[in-house]
Design a protein around this motif. Structure first.
Motif, mmCIF file in Angstrom:
data_model
loop_
_atom_site.group_PDB
_atom_site.id
_atom_site.type_symbol
_atom_site.label_atom_id
_atom_site.label_comp_id
_atom_site.label_asym_id
_atom_site.label_seq_id
_atom_site.Cartn_x
_atom_site.Cartn_y
_atom_site.Cartn_z
ATOM 1 N N GLY A 149 15.507 43.905 16.685
ATOM 2 C CA GLY A 149 15.978 42.542 16.917
ATOM 3 C C GLY A 149 15.492 41.903 18.201
ATOM 4 O O GLY A 149 15.948 40.813 18.557
ATOM 5 N N ILE A 150 14.570 42.535 18.896
ATOM 6 C CA ILE A 150 14.046 41.988 20.144
ATOM 7 C C ILE A 150 12.748 41.231 19.858
ATOM 8 O O ILE A 150 11.891 41.713 19.119
ATOM 9 C CB ILE A 150 13.765 43.113 21.165
ATOM 10 C CG1 ILE A 150 15.050 43.881 21.471
ATOM 11 C CG2 ILE A 150 13.163 42.548 22.440
ATOM 12 C CD1 ILE A 150 14.829 45.109 22.336
ATOM 13 N N ASP A 151 12.611 40.061 20.446
ATOM 14 C CA ASP A 151 11.343 39.339 20.390
ATOM 15 C C ASP A 151 10.410 40.036 21.379
ATOM 16 O O ASP A 151 10.309 39.660 22.539
ATOM 17 C CB ASP A 151 11.547 37.875 20.758
ATOM 18 C CG ASP A 151 10.241 37.080 20.748
ATOM 19 O OD1 ASP A 151 9.214 37.622 20.304
ATOM 20 O OD2 ASP A 151 10.256 35.918 21.194
ATOM 21 N N ALA A 152 9.750 41.084 20.902
ATOM 22 C CA ALA A 152 8.994 41.973 21.786
ATOM 23 C C ALA A 152 7.496 41.754 21.658
ATOM 24 O O ALA A 152 6.967 41.569 20.561
ATOM 25 C CB ALA A 152 9.321 43.427 21.470
ATOM 26 N N VAL A 153 6.842 41.785 22.803
ATOM 27 C CA VAL A 153 5.393 41.881 22.865
ATOM 28 C C VAL A 153 5.089 43.142 23.675
ATOM 29 O O VAL A 153 5.980 43.700 24.319
ATOM 30 C CB VAL A 153 4.748 40.648 23.522
ATOM 31 C CG1 VAL A 153 4.975 39.408 22.666
ATOM 32 C CG2 VAL A 153 5.299 40.428 24.933
#
Length: 226
Positions: free
Chosen positions: A160-164
């Motif tokens: 659920g993390i907007d991860a890069v």
């Protein structure tokens, strides 16, 4: 039937298993391609999530871990992140990846009040789930080695993390470990696919912690100061 013909079905089955085993790895590379960056191009994120990678007997971070931490220092100095969440294994006495990581960052110039520690990051999935459910992280740049970035980003995004992600290219100084890392990622990608589908609880979840929130609040105070 000739021996060669008897072995052919076994050979074909072995090839099929190898090919199918590589599918999750290739899918992982493709699915995360637009979320992986070099350190100069990575978009700003409020938090850097640094994943643990071992501590030497003398208490210093392993080479691979030190390189991950150096990426965090570089991003902090470039104002591309505001806080750092270090996540590692602290499961036995006299061994704390998290404390070692924190000390290294402070020594490198990152203020102590901009660093939060997750002492139950026993696996990549655990670190990702705890980052969002325990520390409230919604956006992050994940820092690890190149070979680990696709899986780390994929699992964090599944959590659920907007991860890069930004990876350290470790081949030049740790060629053997890097080759092993890439090879290891093939079966690890299979396990990661199962994790994404089953979404197991982390080894230890625990109660919410405010370390990241406090670090970001401190960053906001300093930004607003005249």
């Amino acid at each position: 039937m000739r021996p060669g013909r008897r072995r052919l079905p076994l050979l074909l089955a072995a090839v099929a298993v190898i090919v199918l085993g590589c599918v999750p790895f290739v899918w992982q590379l493709f699915a995360t391609s637009e979320h992986r960056y070099g350190v100069e191009e990575v978009p700003e994120r409020p938090v850097a999530l640094v994943l643990g990678a071992g501590v030497r007997p003398d208490g210093m971070p392993s080479h691979l871990l030190a390189q991950r931490l150096e990426l965090a220092v570089e991003l902090y100095e470039a104002d591309r992140i505001e806080a750092v969440l270090v996540s590692g294994d602290n499961g036995v006495d006299h061994y704390s990846e998290t404390d070692t990581m924190r000390d290294y960052l402070i020594e490198a110039g990152v203020p102590a009040d901009r660093i939060a520690g997750d002492h139950a990051g026993f696996a990549t999935w655990d670190s990702c789930v705890r980052a969002t459910e325990v520390f409230g992280v919604e956006e992050a740049v994940v820092l690890t080695q190149d070979f680990h970035v696709p899986r780390a980003v994929g699992l964090c995004r599944a959590a659920g993390i907007d991860a890069v992600g930004v990876g350290d290219n470790s081949f030049g100084e740790r060629a053997t470990a890097t080759v092993y890392g890439w090879v290891r990622e093939v079966p690890a990608a299979v396990a990661a696919l199962g994790t994404v589908l089953l979404r197991p609880d982390p080894t230890f979840l625990g109660e919410p912690e405010t370390g990241v929130e406090e670090a970001l609040a401190r960053a906001a105070e300093e930004s607003a100061a005249p």
